[in-house]
Write an enzyme that holds these catalytic residues in place. Structure first.
Site, PDB file in Angstrom:
ATOM      1  N   GLU A 112     -23.708 -48.477  24.520  1.00  0.00           N
ATOM      2  CA  GLU A 112     -22.361 -48.032  24.908  1.00  0.00           C
ATOM      3  C   GLU A 112     -22.246 -46.545  24.658  1.00  0.00           C
ATOM      4  O   GLU A 112     -22.989 -45.988  23.854  1.00  0.00           O
ATOM      5  CB  GLU A 112     -21.309 -48.733  24.031  1.00  0.00           C
ATOM      6  CG  GLU A 112     -21.289 -50.219  24.205  1.00  0.00           C
ATOM      7  CD  GLU A 112     -20.408 -50.914  23.172  1.00  0.00           C
ATOM      8  OE1 GLU A 112     -19.684 -50.221  22.435  1.00  0.00           O
ATOM      9  OE2 GLU A 112     -20.473 -52.146  23.113  1.00  0.00           O
ATOM     10  N   LYS A 114     -20.539 -43.460  22.882  1.00  0.00           N
ATOM     11  CA  LYS A 114     -19.788 -43.265  21.641  1.00  0.00           C
ATOM     12  C   LYS A 114     -18.664 -42.289  21.958  1.00  0.00           C
ATOM     13  O   LYS A 114     -18.902 -41.094  22.141  1.00  0.00           O
ATOM     14  CB  LYS A 114     -20.699 -42.723  20.544  1.00  0.00           C
ATOM     15  CG  LYS A 114     -20.001 -42.637  19.197  1.00  0.00           C
ATOM     16  CD  LYS A 114     -21.007 -42.303  18.106  1.00  0.00           C
ATOM     17  CE  LYS A 114     -20.415 -42.359  16.718  1.00  0.00           C
ATOM     18  NZ  LYS A 114     -19.170 -41.667  16.535  1.00  0.00           N
ATOM     19  N   ASP A 116     -15.509 -39.956  21.515  1.00  0.00           N
ATOM     20  CA  ASP A 116     -15.153 -39.069  20.406  1.00  0.00           C
ATOM     21  C   ASP A 116     -13.637 -38.856  20.371  1.00  0.00           C
ATOM     22  O   ASP A 116     -13.115 -37.858  20.845  1.00  0.00           O
ATOM     23  CB  ASP A 116     -15.879 -37.729  20.605  1.00  0.00           C
ATOM     24  CG  ASP A 116     -15.829 -36.883  19.352  1.00  0.00           C
ATOM     25  OD1 ASP A 116     -15.437 -37.407  18.299  1.00  0.00           O
ATOM     26  OD2 ASP A 116     -16.186 -35.692  19.443  1.00  0.00           O
ATOM     27  N   TYR A 225     -14.849 -53.497  20.731  1.00  0.00           N
ATOM     28  CA  TYR A 225     -15.266 -54.398  19.651  1.00  0.00           C
ATOM     29  C   TYR A 225     -14.182 -55.452  19.437  1.00  0.00           C
ATOM     30  O   TYR A 225     -13.060 -55.105  19.073  1.00  0.00           O
ATOM     31  CB  TYR A 225     -15.474 -53.540  18.390  1.00  0.00           C
ATOM     32  CG  TYR A 225     -15.970 -54.251  17.151  1.00  0.00           C
ATOM     33  CD1 TYR A 225     -16.725 -55.411  17.214  1.00  0.00           C
ATOM     34  CD2 TYR A 225     -15.709 -53.713  15.888  1.00  0.00           C
ATOM     35  CE1 TYR A 225     -17.191 -56.020  16.057  1.00  0.00           C
ATOM     36  CE2 TYR A 225     -16.172 -54.311  14.723  1.00  0.00           C
ATOM     37  CZ  TYR A 225     -16.909 -55.470  14.820  1.00  0.00           C
ATOM     38  OH  TYR A 225     -17.363 -56.073  13.677  1.00  0.00           O
ATOM     39  N   LYS A 311     -26.563 -39.867  17.882  1.00  0.00           N
ATOM     40  CA  LYS A 311     -25.649 -38.785  18.265  1.00  0.00           C
ATOM     41  C   LYS A 311     -26.368 -37.685  19.039  1.00  0.00           C
ATOM     42  O   LYS A 311     -27.494 -37.319  18.709  1.00  0.00           O
ATOM     43  CB  LYS A 311     -24.972 -38.209  17.012  1.00  0.00           C
ATOM     44  CG  LYS A 311     -24.032 -39.263  16.416  1.00  0.00           C
ATOM     45  CD  LYS A 311     -23.189 -38.760  15.277  1.00  0.00           C
ATOM     46  CE  LYS A 311     -22.103 -37.841  15.683  1.00  0.00           C
ATOM     47  NZ  LYS A 311     -21.214 -37.487  14.572  1.00  0.00           N
ATOM     48  N   CYS A 405      -4.481  -2.713  13.407  1.00  0.00           N
ATOM     49  CA  CYS A 405      -4.392  -3.252  14.774  1.00  0.00           C
ATOM     50  C   CYS A 405      -5.214  -2.392  15.742  1.00  0.00           C
ATOM     51  O   CYS A 405      -5.064  -1.166  15.771  1.00  0.00           O
ATOM     52  CB  CYS A 405      -2.934  -3.294  15.213  1.00  0.00           C
ATOM     53  SG  CYS A 405      -2.764  -3.813  16.925  1.00  0.00           S
ATOM     54  N   CYS A 408      -2.555  -0.590  18.190  1.00  0.00           N
ATOM     55  CA  CYS A 408      -1.501   0.347  17.789  1.00  0.00           C
ATOM     56  C   CYS A 408      -1.713   0.911  16.387  1.00  0.00           C
ATOM     57  O   CYS A 408      -0.849   1.622  15.867  1.00  0.00           O
ATOM     58  CB  CYS A 408      -0.130  -0.315  17.895  1.00  0.00           C
ATOM     59  SG  CYS A 408       0.131  -1.564  16.625  1.00  0.00           S
ATOM     60  N   CYS A 423      -0.576  -8.472  13.590  1.00  0.00           N
ATOM     61  CA  CYS A 423      -0.085  -7.108  13.671  1.00  0.00           C
ATOM     62  C   CYS A 423       1.441  -7.212  13.609  1.00  0.00           C
ATOM     63  O   CYS A 423       2.052  -7.838  14.478  1.00  0.00           O
ATOM     64  CB  CYS A 423      -0.513  -6.458  14.985  1.00  0.00           C
ATOM     65  SG  CYS A 423       0.429  -4.955  15.300  1.00  0.00           S
ATOM     66  N   CYS A 429       3.797  -2.690  19.784  1.00  0.00           N
ATOM     67  CA  CYS A 429       2.357  -2.892  20.000  1.00  0.00           C
ATOM     68  C   CYS A 429       2.146  -3.359  21.450  1.00  0.00           C
ATOM     69  O   CYS A 429       2.639  -4.422  21.838  1.00  0.00           O
ATOM     70  CB  CYS A 429       1.854  -3.915  18.991  1.00  0.00           C
ATOM     71  SG  CYS A 429       0.131  -4.353  19.181  1.00  0.00           S
TER      72      CYS A 429
HETATM   73  S1  IVH Z   1     -18.374 -49.961  17.220  1.00  0.00           S
HETATM   74  C1  IVH Z   1     -18.360 -51.479  12.620  1.00  0.00           C
HETATM   75  N1  IVH Z   1     -18.537 -48.696  19.485  1.00  0.00           N
HETATM   76  O1  IVH Z   1     -17.510 -44.386  16.061  1.00  0.00           O
HETATM   77  C2  IVH Z   1     -18.115 -50.311  13.487  1.00  0.00           C
HETATM   78  N2  IVH Z   1     -17.653 -47.495  17.633  1.00  0.00           N
HETATM   79  O2  IVH Z   1     -18.827 -44.025  13.216  1.00  0.00           O
HETATM   80  C3  IVH Z   1     -17.803 -50.750  14.856  1.00  0.00           C
HETATM   81  N3  IVH Z   1     -16.928 -45.211  18.192  1.00  0.00           N
HETATM   82  O3  IVH Z   1     -15.310 -45.860  13.790  1.00  0.00           O
HETATM   83  C4  IVH Z   1     -17.582 -49.608  15.735  1.00  0.00           C
HETATM   84  N4  IVH Z   1     -17.431 -45.278  20.333  1.00  0.00           N
HETATM   85  O4  IVH Z   1     -14.350 -44.789  15.905  1.00  0.00           O
HETATM   86  C5  IVH Z   1     -18.182 -48.599  18.191  1.00  0.00           C
HETATM   87  N5  IVH Z   1     -18.696 -47.746  21.608  1.00  0.00           N
HETATM   88  C6  IVH Z   1     -18.344 -47.652  20.322  1.00  0.00           C
HETATM   89  C7  IVH Z   1     -17.773 -46.473  19.791  1.00  0.00           C
HETATM   90  C8  IVH Z   1     -17.451 -46.434  18.427  1.00  0.00           C
HETATM   91  C9  IVH Z   1     -16.917 -44.547  19.351  1.00  0.00           C
HETATM   92  C10 IVH Z   1     -16.442 -44.649  16.908  1.00  0.00           C
HETATM   93  C11 IVH Z   1     -15.518 -45.540  16.145  1.00  0.00           C
HETATM   94  C12 IVH Z   1     -16.183 -45.797  14.845  1.00  0.00           C
HETATM   95  C13 IVH Z   1     -17.121 -44.651  14.742  1.00  0.00           C
HETATM   96  C14 IVH Z   1     -18.314 -45.051  13.931  1.00  0.00           C
END
Ligand code: IVH
Length: 667
Positions: A112, A114, A116, A225, A311, A405, A408, A423, A429
């Site tokens: 999946e 991740k 942010d 999840y 990451k 500054c 000025c 400033c 200015c």
């Molecule tokens: S699963 C038990 N899936 O990453 C943890 N987390 O460092 C289950 N996050 O707290 C999390 N994308 O905020 C999961 N596809 C994804 C995610 C994801 C982002 C974040 C989430 C979590 C942190 C983990």
């Protein structure tokens, strides 16, 4: 030897505590995620190797905290853990081999993105969203249900009939890049501090006390999840497909993989492709698909053994630092900017990078001519994250924050507790004056049809040195300048004339008092009615006004303490600008709701919540956010919050629908 190790562990802990504070408390990250994770990793290694130095308060023990005071705290039914992180494909392989070995079986994996943003746990009962809780400290979080309900991609009511009667679903709340950029543009214009990245913007938004403000921020969410006693399917992937059929937003990028090679292909594909997504991602999450296998692998104290996060490294480039310039904004804030040899980074050419503030410059120990590392992390503006000291041949001047500054020459000042220098020469200015004029003429303020170039030209020719000079301009003045013709000159003069009809709240906004944005200006105008009262009001009286805090109050007092500002207001007054609210509006107000405390909940058909709030105040009432024994009425709309309704019923508080309310104030 042992004491060396102890020192090393302690200094890492101290450093990480500081970074955690900057990140979680101040919302101002001081190092890149990569560096932070590397340091944390190092600490974890040392702690495992030398268990004698165990400390229950080590940064390695915590999952992060985002609790804030204004929300009810609720315990999580299942703790919200984090994921173990890696930046190396080798460690992904180790994770895979370890899982197979522990299970004595083959495994399928789900990959999946991740996301942010900021994590959220949603509880659904009989298909209805009943609670939304932030991660908090992992054990308990803030109840932000009302704010989450404003996020349109999160269903309030599920579709279909095969969802469990009670379950939780977790995911990430995100602010799309486009929204983030729009909001920052607006904040810059208002002289407010900018969000560093969409993650901070999303978590800050979720913690706003006013959910209608949250609604305006257009947040989004992906869910990834599901937890519950009776889930419909035996695999993570199939449950996500089910969740998608119930109406949840599940990422289309989620992929079932049966070999490690497929996982690596996925990583490589998304490392490039993610740049085209509407929201920020910082890696890939790899999960064991089979739920029974997940159960067998279990959890460590901090994270599941059935998942790992890979990451992405923020892309870096190395280039030469040529000069550092210091830019002065409308509010006088001075920003250091590094001018670099052009270099390609994440597909675009970078010539400039932010140096943030004095302490970042000091920390980097920079010299002109240095080869510097530039990184585009979760932020839009690239930043300098380090210096290649080995590559230093001839040392140029040391980079130091300026004392006066650049425009000025006025000595700069620093407000206590703030990182930025200002400033203080507000009235003379040049960039500050030009930016103030631009703000004054802008659409949301006086709506005068003069763009940046016109302002520049009028200022350069000495025709407009402050906003009041605009009202002395004549057609002949304009015709004497380059590029002006009869028609364009007439249009500008007419638009200046029209601006005299602009209502008081917009004139007040146009004055450009620091921290007085559109909403605050409206609030001040509707409460104090005219400029005379505003000039005479005390700090204590100001902070009595809803939504006006210490910072805004002080800024208003500072503004009117300056002779030049009072002169300016007087000149504008003499020119016929409006410095009091419209009499019609005032006549509409009454004392019908005097002393009444009213909670608004739900959505309404005729008026927005903001408008209803304004009406309550116009008629002497007070709009409060929480139902308590002191509440007089609950103004209830569609989809009203369950908890508010239950509480009001319990306390015997009178409910008003929109029509009841309008009947009271309009009769
Ligand atoms: S699963 C038990 N899936 O990453 C943890 N987390 O460092 C289950 N996050 O707290 C999390 N994308 O905020 C999961 N596809 C994804 C995610 C994801 C982002 C974040 C989430 C979590 C942190 C983990």
């Amino acid at each position: 030897m042992q004491s060396d190790i102890k020192n090393q562990i302690e200094s890492l802990r101290n450093e990480l505590h500081k970074h955690n504070h900057s990140y979680y408390v101040l919302n101002q990250p001081t190092i890149s995620d990569f560096e932070f994770d590397e340091k944390l990793h190092k600490l974890q290694q040392l702690e495992t190797q030398y268990p004698d130095f165990f400390d229950p308060n080590s940064p390695s023990m915590r999952v992060g905290s985002d609790l804030s005071v204004g929300f009810k705290q609720v315990a999580h039914k299942y703790p919200m853990l984090s994921l173990s992180n890696t930046y190396s494909e080798e460690e992904v392989r180790e994770f895979y081999d370890r899982a197979k070995k522990l299970l004595h079986d083959e495994i399928a994996l789900v990959c999946e993105l991740k996301y942010d943003g900021t994590s959220i746990s949603l509880t659904y009962e009989n298909g209805k969203l009943i609670q939304a809780i932030t991660r908090g400290d992992g054990e308990k979080g803030d109840d932000v249900t009302n704010n989450v309900k404003t996020i349109r991609s999160i269903p309030m009511q599920l579709q279909g009939n095969d969802y469990p009667s009670l379950f939780e679903i977790r995911g990430e709340i995100l602010m799309p890049w486009q929204v983030f950029e729009d909001i920052n543009k607006d904040r810059e214009f208002q002289g407010e501090s900018l969000f560093a990245n969409p993650r901070n913007a999303a978590s800050g938004t979720l913690k706003l006390q006013n959910s209608s403000e949250v609604a305006k921020r257009r947040l989004d969410a992906y869910l990834y999840y599901i937890l519950g006693e009776r889930l419909p399917e035996n695999t993570h992937f199939d449950n996500l497909q089910k969740a998608s059929s119930w109406g949840f937003k599940i990422s289309q990028a989620t992929k079932l993989c049966s070999s490690l090679q497929e996982v690596f292909d996925y990583i490589n594909y998304w490392d490039k492709e993610r740049k085209n997504l509407a929201v920020a991602t910082d890696g890939i999450v790899i999960k064991v698909n089979d739920l029974r296998q997940q159960l067998n692998l279990g959890f460590t104290a901090k994270s599941p053994r059935w998942a790992i996060a890979y990451k992405f490294k923020a892309e870096q480039a190395c280039t030469r630092l040529n000069t550092v310039s210091f830019q002065v904004g409308r509010t006088g804030a001075v920003t250091p900017v590094a001018n670099l040899d052009p270099v390609v980074l994440s597909g675009s050419v970078v010539k400039r990078a932010s140096l943030h503030n004095e302490s970042i410059i000091e920390g980097l120990d920079l010299y002109i001519g240095d080869m510097v590392f530039v990184e585009k992390g979760g932020e839009i503006i690239p930043k300098i994250v380090g210096v290649d000291k080995e590559a230093r041949l001839l040392l140029g001047d040391k980079v130091r924050f300026i004392k006066t500054c650049p425009e000025c020459n006025t000595p700069l000042v620093k407000a206590t507790g703030e990182a930025a220098y200002y400033c203080p020469n507000e009235s003379a200015c040049p960039p500050q004056i030009k930016a103030k004029i631009e703000h004054f003429v802008s659409r949301k303020a006086m709506n005068i049809t003069a763009g940046v170039e016109t302002v520049e030209q009028l200022y350069a020719k000495g025709l407009v040195k402050n906003v009041a000079d605009l009202y002395q301009l004549t057609k002949a003045d304009l015709l004497g300048l380059d590029r002006w013709a009869e028609k364009s000159a007439q249009n500008l003069i007419q638009s200046i004339e029209d601006s005299k009809k602009v209502p008081f709240e917009r004139v007040l906004f146009g004055l450009g008092i620091r921290f007085v944005g559109e909403t605050v200006a409206k609030k001040l105008a509707s409460t104090l009615h005219n400029i005379e009262t505003l000039v005479a009001v005390s700090f204590d009286e100001l902070i009595q006004i809803d939504e006006i805090g210490d910072r805004i109050a002080q800024s208003i007092l500072d503004f009117f303490a300056q002779e030049a500002n009072n002169d300016l207001v007087n000149r504008l007054k003499q020119n016929g600008l409006r410095f009091e609210i419209d009499e019609n509006k005032r006549e509409k107000s009454s004392n019908k709701l005097a002393g009444k405390s009213i909670v608004i909940s739900g959505t309404f058909s005729t008026y927005s919540r903001d408008e209803l709030k304004e009406m309550i105040e116009q008629h002497g009432g007070k709009n409060v956010s929480a139902v308590s024994a002191k509440t007089d009425y609950l103004l209830a709309g569609e989809n009203i919050g369950h908890s508010k309704l239950d509480k009001a019923n319990k306390l015997g508080i009178r409910l008003l629908n929109e029509d009841d309310f309008l009947a009271i104030v309009m009769q």
